[in-house]
Write a protein that holds these residues in place. Structure first.
Motif, PDB file in Angstrom:
ATOM      1  N   ASP A  76     -79.507   6.718 -45.566  1.00  0.00           N
ATOM      2  CA  ASP A  76     -78.977   5.600 -44.782  1.00  0.00           C
ATOM      3  C   ASP A  76     -80.055   4.646 -44.275  1.00  0.00           C
ATOM      4  O   ASP A  76     -79.737   3.565 -43.810  1.00  0.00           O
ATOM      5  N   TRP A 131     -70.617   1.147 -39.979  1.00  0.00           N
ATOM      6  CA  TRP A 131     -70.582   2.577 -39.653  1.00  0.00           C
ATOM      7  C   TRP A 131     -69.137   3.036 -39.400  1.00  0.00           C
ATOM      8  O   TRP A 131     -68.694   4.056 -39.924  1.00  0.00           O
ATOM      9  N   TRP A 138     -67.078   5.679 -41.644  1.00  0.00           N
ATOM     10  CA  TRP A 138     -66.530   6.902 -41.044  1.00  0.00           C
ATOM     11  C   TRP A 138     -65.083   7.075 -41.494  1.00  0.00           C
ATOM     12  O   TRP A 138     -64.676   8.132 -41.975  1.00  0.00           O
ATOM     13  N   GLN A 170     -72.340  11.822 -37.554  1.00  0.00           N
ATOM     14  CA  GLN A 170     -71.904  10.420 -37.428  1.00  0.00           C
ATOM     15  C   GLN A 170     -72.809   9.681 -36.443  1.00  0.00           C
ATOM     16  O   GLN A 170     -73.223   8.548 -36.700  1.00  0.00           O
ATOM     17  N   ARG A 208     -76.098   9.046 -37.971  1.00  0.00           N
ATOM     18  CA  ARG A 208     -75.961   7.946 -38.938  1.00  0.00           C
ATOM     19  C   ARG A 208     -76.013   6.595 -38.224  1.00  0.00           C
ATOM     20  O   ARG A 208     -76.661   5.668 -38.693  1.00  0.00           O
ATOM     21  N   LEU A 209     -75.306   6.504 -37.093  1.00  0.00           N
ATOM     22  CA  LEU A 209     -75.265   5.237 -36.363  1.00  0.00           C
ATOM     23  C   LEU A 209     -76.670   4.815 -35.946  1.00  0.00           C
ATOM     24  O   LEU A 209     -77.054   3.649 -36.076  1.00  0.00           O
ATOM     25  N   MET A 233     -78.646   3.789 -39.106  1.00  0.00           N
ATOM     26  CA  MET A 233     -78.154   2.509 -39.634  1.00  0.00           C
ATOM     27  C   MET A 233     -78.530   1.353 -38.713  1.00  0.00           C
ATOM     28  O   MET A 233     -78.875   0.262 -39.180  1.00  0.00           O
TER      29      MET A 233
END
Lengths: 196, 255
Positions: free
Chosen positions: A58, A143, A147, A159, A162-163, A166
């Motif tokens: 990512d 994002w 999801w 998650q 990831r946020l 990103m």
């Protein structure tokens, strides 16, 4: 081909009427260039497809958000973020065909999120802080979309991670990347007549 | 990267096929409706049905050659597997003590529920890219833009400005080859982020020349006439209705 089957009304006098033909073409062409970059970038992303957890791939995400910051930074008109991101996405959907029509939905969400940040400043402030906020907003939109559509079963912890990745990628590629690109473009002398 | 790979691949056979004659806006609408429908279920069956319907109709009603379709979709299989793997290893179900453990990967527990969800999401991606591939291989950019202006009443200045910018795509591939050649001559690495600056410089110069030429011909300055009229046809209604029925049937199958 047949001729004059019907007349279209001229462009309506909205706030978009302030767009010169030049603004439209330059924004669209920025979108097209990044549509081609996206096409290359899809393969970069796919090359990391099996790295787990997925945050290891990512970090490249921010590249997909660049037009939503670069185009408004150059053109400085309402709608530039959304327009450029949608044109770039349409290249993927129509010509490159990587993710299909979902690129249009993603592009709309990513462009609109950045657009809202620029609108909140009245399209008057272009500091690195505003650009960073627009980049992060765009990443948050992407994002949430991912999801829902792609990572629907992934745990909340990943998650969240990831946020963060990103968001950082967006600030790096889209905010700082756009500033660096505009500096190079100005040096090359192609931005005369633009506010940037 | 060669120019040929970036040029739309809609041949005469595809354009004259049943799907090719269907309005691109209808196909786009179907693709988005199916996309949202796919987002409503984690069951593996609905996406598989929709993927098969899309591929078969692409081959039969779209006259797409099987090799072309396969070539388009192959790289996406990798991405589908990667995303399915993420969902498998980091599923919300895995830490659940009530979920049936199948095996362990290092510290990670993989459960039967996670396998089911990962299969559903992998199939979802395959369905999305199949629909996308069939759309791209049967839809012409010019007809899409004409339809956006005439039927969806999108601003013609923005729509035709975009169409004009699309024509730069093959040029960009040539520009890239030129820029890489110049770097090679100077003894530099051929692939470098600065290539992007060169591409943007050339693209923006091209856009400015084009905008001057378009303004000189009165682009967007008065009432427009229509060179290529587009109208809704019974075929559009039929394809749209059938696609909706298939979507509903596929979603019911997942219940």
């Amino acid at each position: 081909m047949s001729t004059a089957a019907g007349a279209q009304p001229a462009a309506s006098p909205s706030r978009f009427a302030a767009w010169r033909t030049r603004d439209i073409l330059v924004t669209a062409v920025i979108g097209v260039v990044f549509g081609v970059v996206f096409w290359v970038w899809n393969n970069v992303w796919a090359a990391f497809a099996f790295l787990q957890p997925s945050v290891l791939q990512d970090w490249v995400y921010g590249m997909w958000l660049v037009p939503a910051v670069l185009a408004p930074l150059i053109i400085r008109k309402p709608g530039a973020a959304l327009f450029a991101e949608m044109v770039a996405a349409s290249i993927s959907a129509l010509l490159g065909s990587q993710w299909g029509p979902d690129t249009l939905l993603s592009g709309f969400i990513q462009g609109m999120a950045a657009e809202l940040v620029f609108a909140a400043t009245g399209y008057r402030r272009w500091s690195i802080g505003v650009l960073g906020a627009a980049a992060v907003a765009s990443a948050v939109g992407a994002w949430a979309h991912d999801w829902w559509l792609y990572y629907a079963d992934v745990s909340v912890e990943l998650q969240a991670l990831r946020l963060v990745v990103m968001g950082l990628s967006a600030v790096g590629f889209a905010a700082f990347g756009s500033v660096a690109l505009v500096r190079s473009l100005r040096k090359a002398g192609v931005l005369e007549g633009f506010a940037a | 990267m060669s120019a040929a790979m970036l040029v739309p691949d809609v041949g005469p056979a595809q354009r004259d096929s049943l799907l090719g004659r269907t309005n691109p806006l209808v196909k786009l609408g179907i693709a988005l409706a199916w996309l949202i429908g796919l987002g409503l279920t984690l069951d593996v069956r609905p996406p598989l049905v929709l993927a098969i319907v899309a591929l078969v109709s692409g081959l039969l009603a779209g006259s797409i050659r099987p090799r072309v379709l396969l070539w388009r979709l192959a790289p996406l299989g990798l991405a589908a597997l990667g995303i399915a793997l993420t969902n498998l290893l980091f599923s919300t179900h895995n830490p659940d003590p009530l979920a049936a453990e199948l095996f362990r990967v290092g510290p990670l527990r993989v459960t039967a529920e996670a396998v089911a969800a990962a299969a559903g999401l992998g199939a979802r991606i395959i369905a999305i890219v199949s629909v996308g591939g069939v759309f791209a291989l049967t839809s012409d950019a010019t007809r899409l833009i004409d339809s956006l202006v005439q039927l969806a009443h999108v601003s013609p200045r923005f729509a035709y400005g975009t169409l004009a910018a699309y024509q730069a795509v093959p040029r960009l591939a040539d520009d890239l080859a030129t820029l890489r050649g110049a770097r090679r001559l100077r003894g530099l690495r051929e692939w470098h982020p600065r290539l992007l600056v060169g591409m943007l410089v050339r693209a923006i110069r091209h856009a400015e020349q084009l905008s001057i030429a378009m303004d000189a011909r009165g682009f967007g300055s008065g009432p427009r006439s229509t060179c290529r009229p587009v109208a809704w046809t019974p075929l559009d209604a039929a394809v749209g209705a059938i696609a909706l029925v298939i979507l509903v049937a596929a979603l019911l199958l997942g219940r």
